[in-house]
Write an enzyme that holds these catalytic residues in place. Structure first.
Site, short mmCIF file in Angstrom:
data_model
loop_
_atom_site.label_atom_id
_atom_site.label_comp_id
_atom_site.label_asym_id
_atom_site.label_seq_id
_atom_site.Cartn_x
_atom_site.Cartn_y
_atom_site.Cartn_z
N LYS A 1 0.85 -1.20 0.00
CA LYS A 1 0.00 0.00 0.00
C LYS A 1 0.88 1.25 0.00
O LYS A 1 0.61 2.20 -0.73
CB LYS A 1 -0.94 -0.01 1.21
CG LYS A 1 -2.11 -0.97 1.03
CD LYS A 1 -2.88 -1.25 2.31
CE LYS A 1 -3.90 -2.35 2.07
NZ LYS A 1 -4.57 -2.83 3.28
N GLN B 1 -4.86 -1.60 9.46
CA GLN B 1 -4.85 -2.94 8.85
C GLN B 1 -5.53 -3.95 9.79
O GLN B 1 -5.22 -4.01 10.98
CB GLN B 1 -3.40 -3.36 8.56
CG GLN B 1 -3.25 -4.67 7.81
CD GLN B 1 -3.81 -4.62 6.39
OE1 GLN B 1 -3.80 -3.59 5.73
NE2 GLN B 1 -4.29 -5.74 5.91
N ASP C 1 -11.21 2.99 4.11
CA ASP C 1 -11.67 1.60 4.02
C ASP C 1 -13.18 1.52 3.82
O ASP C 1 -13.72 0.49 3.42
CB ASP C 1 -11.35 0.85 5.33
CG ASP C 1 -10.07 0.04 5.24
OD1 ASP C 1 -9.78 -0.49 4.15
OD2 ASP C 1 -9.38 -0.07 6.27
#
Ligand code: GUN
Length: 285
Positions: free
Chosen positions: A53, A97, A120
């Protein structure tokens, strides 16, 4: 034989669009989008995802801020970090995460992220907006799938879509996105009776189970579109999707490979969300 939907190629197109959006944004506002990625613990797969990422951000001109915390970090400490990131002008997107270590409550952490920085799309505010058809920031993997379906020019109106998997990250938001495009949506899960028969009726199959080869090739209806979200490691150490690729590709009109299918799209859509969040911040400023 089916045609392959090439996730690497479509993701490259998305990244090219993002690059020009970032140039425009910089020109107009002087703002460079920034993404903070928070990793707690040392799960090897998560480490790889987080590193990828970061790399992807730099490639398109997004500043990346990586925060790696030890596995025994307390929830309060993590929440304090998120609070700081919520208030930081340099940070437009925040990604924590998952999974988190078991002593930390994931829902509490997700709710601590500012909805405007929730790249997200997991915050209940963003989930609610998606549910009512007024999305702000949407989950990356299902957004990537929608982009893949768009790329093949399939009109979902009136189509039978079967989503196998009901996670908050993929299955549920996926079903909503398909519904908003007028598909008739069925969600299958571990308690569903006769999944084979449900899949057999599907014009669009989305597999998000997390078990290699769970969806058998013979279940696929002739001409169906098959999107495989699964990324599983086999006993031989190979990557495999949730769908038996060989058999399914003999029947499907379009199919995504693993690797090189949905995976690259997820990161591309994360970058897109970060740019969207930066645009919102520049409008609010
Ligand atoms: N772990 C597996 N998939 C995801 C994702 O899309 N976002 C985050 N934050 N963690 C994940």
């Amino acid at each position: 034989m089916s045609r392959i939907i090439d996730g690497r190629e479509i993701a490259a197109q998305v990244r090219a669009e993002i690059k020009s959006e970032i140039s425009l944004l910089k020109e107009k506002t002087g703002l460079t989008p920034g993404l903070a990625v928070v990793l707690v613990g040392d799960d090897p797969a998560s480490r790889v995802y987080v590193r990828n990422k970061g790399k992807a951000c730099e490639e398109v001109g997004i500043r990346s801020f990586q925060h790696t915390l030890p596995a025994d970090t307390g929830e309060e400490e993590l929440l304090a970090l998120i609070k700081g990131l919520n208030g930081s002008k340099d940070v437009n997107g925040i990604l924590v995460q998952l999974p988190l270590p078991s002593h930390i409550d994931e829902e509490t952490v997700i709710e601590a992220v500012s909805p405007q920085k929730d790249v997200d799309g997991f915050h209940p505010y963003n989930v609610g907006r998606l549910t009512i058809g007024r999305p702000l920031l949407q989950p990356c993997t299902p957004s990537g799938v929608m982009r893949m379906i768009e790329s093949i020019g399939v009109d979902l109106t009136g189509k039978e879509a079967v989503v196998v998997g009901r996670s908050n990250i993929v299955g549920k938001p996926m079903a909503l996105m398909l519904l908003h495009k007028n598909a008739t949506v069925t969600i299958c899960h571990s308690k569903t009776r006769d999944i084979a028969q449900k899949v057999r009726s599907a014009d669009i199959v989305i597999a998000a189970v997390g078990r290699a080869g769970f969806i058998k090739g013979e279940w696929i209806k002739d001409g169906a579109v098959v999107i495989d979200v699964g990324i599983n490691r086999t006993a031989e150490g190979k990557l495999a999707g949730d769908v038996e690729f060989e058999g399914a590709s003999r029947r499907a009109s379009f199919i995504t490979p693993v690797p090189g299918g949905v995976g690259p799209m997820t990161i591309a859509m994360l970058l897109k969300n970060t740019v969207e969040a930066a645009k919102m911040a520049s409008c609010a400023a």
